[in-house]
Design an enzyme around this catalytic site. Structure first.
Site, mmCIF file in Angstrom:
data_model
loop_
_atom_site.group_PDB
_atom_site.id
_atom_site.type_symbol
_atom_site.label_atom_id
_atom_site.label_comp_id
_atom_site.label_asym_id
_atom_site.label_seq_id
_atom_site.Cartn_x
_atom_site.Cartn_y
_atom_site.Cartn_z
ATOM 1 N N ARG A 47 0.840 -1.187 0.000
ATOM 2 C CA ARG A 47 0.000 0.000 0.000
ATOM 3 C C ARG A 47 0.881 1.245 0.000
ATOM 4 N NH1 ARG A 47 -2.981 -3.055 -1.630
ATOM 5 N NH2 ARG A 47 -5.004 -3.789 -0.822
ATOM 6 N N ARG A 74 -3.481 26.234 -8.083
ATOM 7 C CA ARG A 74 -3.094 24.912 -7.592
ATOM 8 C C ARG A 74 -2.503 24.130 -8.758
ATOM 9 N NH1 ARG A 74 -2.334 25.459 -2.327
ATOM 10 N NH2 ARG A 74 -4.228 26.081 -1.189
ATOM 11 N N ALA A 86 -6.763 28.284 4.619
ATOM 12 C CA ALA A 86 -6.356 26.967 5.100
ATOM 13 C C ALA A 86 -4.844 26.885 5.125
ATOM 14 C CB ALA A 86 -6.933 25.867 4.204
ATOM 15 N N LEU A 88 -1.250 24.107 6.510
ATOM 16 C CA LEU A 88 -0.722 22.882 7.109
ATOM 17 C C LEU A 88 -0.497 23.037 8.609
ATOM 18 C CD1 LEU A 88 2.031 21.992 4.478
ATOM 19 C CD2 LEU A 88 -0.269 21.036 4.644
ATOM 20 N N GLU A 103 -3.805 31.177 10.067
ATOM 21 C CA GLU A 103 -4.087 31.151 8.637
ATOM 22 C C GLU A 103 -5.108 32.214 8.246
ATOM 23 O OE1 GLU A 103 -2.438 29.532 6.424
ATOM 24 O OE2 GLU A 103 -1.227 28.440 7.885
ATOM 25 N N GLU A 107 -3.824 34.849 5.508
ATOM 26 C CA GLU A 107 -4.385 34.788 4.161
ATOM 27 C C GLU A 107 -5.485 35.809 3.918
ATOM 28 O OE1 GLU A 107 -5.491 30.809 3.096
ATOM 29 O OE2 GLU A 107 -3.397 30.151 3.011
ATOM 30 N N GLY A 126 -7.956 6.640 0.952
ATOM 31 C CA GLY A 126 -7.413 5.528 0.193
ATOM 32 C C GLY A 126 -5.994 5.763 -0.279
ATOM 33 N N GLU A 154 0.742 32.498 -3.296
ATOM 34 C CA GLU A 154 -0.076 33.413 -2.515
ATOM 35 C C GLU A 154 0.040 34.851 -2.996
ATOM 36 O OE1 GLU A 154 0.963 32.836 1.534
ATOM 37 O OE2 GLU A 154 -0.046 30.902 1.693
#
Length: 214
Positions: A47, A74, A86, A88, A103, A107, A126, A154
């Protein structure tokens, strides 16, 4: 269909045995791991999945029921996407509320007085272990001090305040595709139609997927 106990519908922790693991790729923030996992029949299967630190996102709603959104390029999907603020969880064990507040400031240059947990989710279980907590932020105002210096993608951001009903229509029309924006606006509508926003979890609610210090 057999009768089930009333509380059966909950995801539960589980850990199948791993006989070997390797990390064929390690990037700046994420990596790829390969595990040899023992299946229920005793066989093993390989996996591959992305190892991710986790993320937070903020659905910031003002007194006119408008959501703070940003447009950002993106590269993997070759699109500029409208999103909610948003970022990390860069620091292991970081309090997700503090990260979300950071954030929103960086932002959107916005602060909020009322914070609640809107929804927790795995973005792609998955193929990645990324866990995201989306907060609902209300009682908004412009943040004090200098705007955060932006760079890279950004630097090309656009900002807007959009009525939540318009965002919901955009999601269903296939015009908006960002996971956190889509899940966030639909979750808020569902919360309002259900037990109400006041029934949402507090901002410091435990998050087993990404444990943090209070």
């Amino acid at each position: 269909m057999t009768d089930q106990p009333h509380d059966f519908l909950a995801d539960t922790p589980a850990h199948w045995s791993v006989t070997a693991t390797s990390t064929p790729f390690t990037g700046n923030k994420t990596g790829v791991r390969t595990d040899e996992v023992v299946m229920p029949d005793g066989s093993t299967a390989s996996r591959d999945y992305q190892v991710h630190p986790g993320s937070v996102a903020v659905l910031a709603v003002d007194e006119r029921d408008r959501v703070t959104v940003i447009e950002q390029y993106r590269h993997p999907v070759r699109h500029k996407l409208w999103e909610i603020p948003a970022g990390l969880l860069d620091v292991p064990g970081e309090n997700p509320l503090h990260a979300a507040q950071r954030e929103l400031y960086e932002e959107a240059h916005v602060k909020a007085e009322d914070w609640r947990v809107l929804i927790d989710l795995y973005t792609s279980p998955g193929g990645s272990d990324e866990a995201v907590r989306i907060f609902l932020a209300r009682e908004l105002s412009v943040a004090q001090g200098e705007r955060f210096a932006v760079s890279e993608e950004e630097a090309d951001m656009r900002h807007a305040q959009v009525p939540i009903d318009e965002l919901v229509r955009g999601v269903f029309a296939g015009r908006l595709h960002n996971t956190c924006l889509s899940v966030g606006v639909l979750a808020l509508q569902a919360a309002r139609a259900g037990d109400g926003v006041d029934a949402l979890r507090p901002a410091d609610a435990p998050w087993p997927a990404r444990p943090f210090a209070f």
